[in-house]
Design a protein around this motif. Structure first.
Motif, PDB file in Angstrom:
ATOM      1  N   LYS A  42       0.721  -0.850  -0.188  1.00  0.00           N
ATOM      2  CA  LYS A  42       0.093  -0.063   0.270  1.00  0.00           C
ATOM      3  C   LYS A  42       1.144   1.147   0.004  1.00  0.00           C
ATOM      4  CE  LYS A  42      -0.451  -0.346   5.009  1.00  0.00           C
ATOM      5  NZ  LYS A  42       0.437  -1.383   4.592  1.00  0.00           N
ATOM      6  N   PRO A  43       0.758   2.386  -0.658  1.00  0.00           N
ATOM      7  CA  PRO A  43       1.261   3.739  -0.279  1.00  0.00           C
ATOM      8  C   PRO A  43       1.860   4.008   0.744  1.00  0.00           C
ATOM      9  CG  PRO A  43      -0.699   3.642  -1.729  1.00  0.00           C
ATOM     10  CD  PRO A  43      -1.112   2.349  -1.092  1.00  0.00           C
ATOM     11  N   THR A  44       0.964   4.016   1.821  1.00  0.00           N
ATOM     12  CA  THR A  44       2.070   4.028   3.584  1.00  0.00           C
ATOM     13  C   THR A  44       3.321   3.319   3.793  1.00  0.00           C
ATOM     14  OG1 THR A  44       0.147   3.002   4.154  1.00  0.00           O
ATOM     15  CG2 THR A  44      -0.460   4.743   4.019  1.00  0.00           C
ATOM     16  N   ASP A  45       2.925   2.140   3.334  1.00  0.00           N
ATOM     17  CA  ASP A  45       4.713   1.607   2.819  1.00  0.00           C
ATOM     18  C   ASP A  45       5.852   1.890   2.469  1.00  0.00           C
ATOM     19  OD1 ASP A  45       2.827  -0.805   4.318  1.00  0.00           O
ATOM     20  OD2 ASP A  45       3.446  -1.751   2.117  1.00  0.00           O
ATOM     21  N   PHE A  46       5.777   3.542   1.705  1.00  0.00           N
ATOM     22  CA  PHE A  46       6.254   3.907   1.074  1.00  0.00           C
ATOM     23  C   PHE A  46       7.298   5.135   2.417  1.00  0.00           C
ATOM     24  CE2 PHE A  46       5.099   2.752  -3.259  1.00  0.00           C
ATOM     25  CZ  PHE A  46       6.205   1.473  -3.054  1.00  0.00           C
ATOM     26  N   ALA A  47       5.875   5.909   3.455  1.00  0.00           N
ATOM     27  CA  ALA A  47       6.768   6.610   4.211  1.00  0.00           C
ATOM     28  C   ALA A  47       7.784   6.989   4.634  1.00  0.00           C
ATOM     29  CB  ALA A  47       5.717   6.530   5.330  1.00  0.00           C
ATOM     30  N   LYS A  48       8.343   5.957   4.623  1.00  0.00           N
ATOM     31  CA  LYS A  48       9.929   6.081   5.663  1.00  0.00           C
ATOM     32  C   LYS A  48      10.689   6.801   3.957  1.00  0.00           C
ATOM     33  CE  LYS A  48      12.395   2.866   6.459  1.00  0.00           C
ATOM     34  NZ  LYS A  48      13.407   1.587   7.297  1.00  0.00           N
ATOM     35  N   TYR A  49      10.508   6.113   3.193  1.00  0.00           N
ATOM     36  CA  TYR A  49      11.274   6.514   1.381  1.00  0.00           C
ATOM     37  C   TYR A  49      10.810   8.370   1.262  1.00  0.00           C
ATOM     38  CZ  TYR A  49      11.665   2.271   2.322  1.00  0.00           C
ATOM     39  OH  TYR A  49      12.030   1.107   2.857  1.00  0.00           O
TER      40      TYR A  49
END
Length: 134
Positions: free
Chosen positions: A54-61
């Motif tokens: 999901k899109p939130t998996d990219f939050a740390k990047y």
């Protein structure tokens, strides 16, 4: 003011205008944005040994890939969720299946990102026929 000063001011004004218009044409395009999305997928895949879901998996990047992050969050770029890419060196030999694409690609054609982290433009027909990452 003398003619020389006015001429000099005119030259500086033109230089300023050409610089600002050049920055607009040199702005990153969809190709660069998809490369950032590929970077995020690659980092996530390497850390979690699976593809993002999901899109939130990219939050740390977000800080490292602001263009890609924003494009995914806004829906301008669609990710094939669950698919992953290999680590450095491995990705280049990976499949040429579509892993992310411009949202207009299925209907109008556009830029796509492949699992081997290469980008290319496809027509809508090419996109429909292209294998999608799993």
């Amino acid at each position: 003011m003398g003619r020389g000063v006015l001429l000099l001011l005119g030259v500086f004004a033109l230089i300023g205008c050409s610089e600002s218009s050049r920055s607009v044409t040199d702005s990153p395009g969809t190709d660069a944005t998809l490369r950032e999305v590929g970077g995020m997928i690659q980092l996530y895949s390497g850390e979690h040994k699976k593809g993002p879901k999901k899109p939130t998996d990219f939050a740390k990047y977000e800080n490292g890939y602001p263009l890609g992050y924003q494009a995914v969050q806004s829906g301008e770029v669609v990710v094939v969720w669950g698919a992953k890419v290999g680590g450095e060196g491995e990705a280049a030999s990976g499949p040429a299946d579509v892993i992310a694409y411009e949202k207009k690609s299925p209907t109008e054609g556009g830029w796509v990102l492949l699992q081997n982290l290469k980008t290319k433009q496809m027509t809508a027909e090419e996109f429909k026929a292209a294998p999608k990452a799993k």
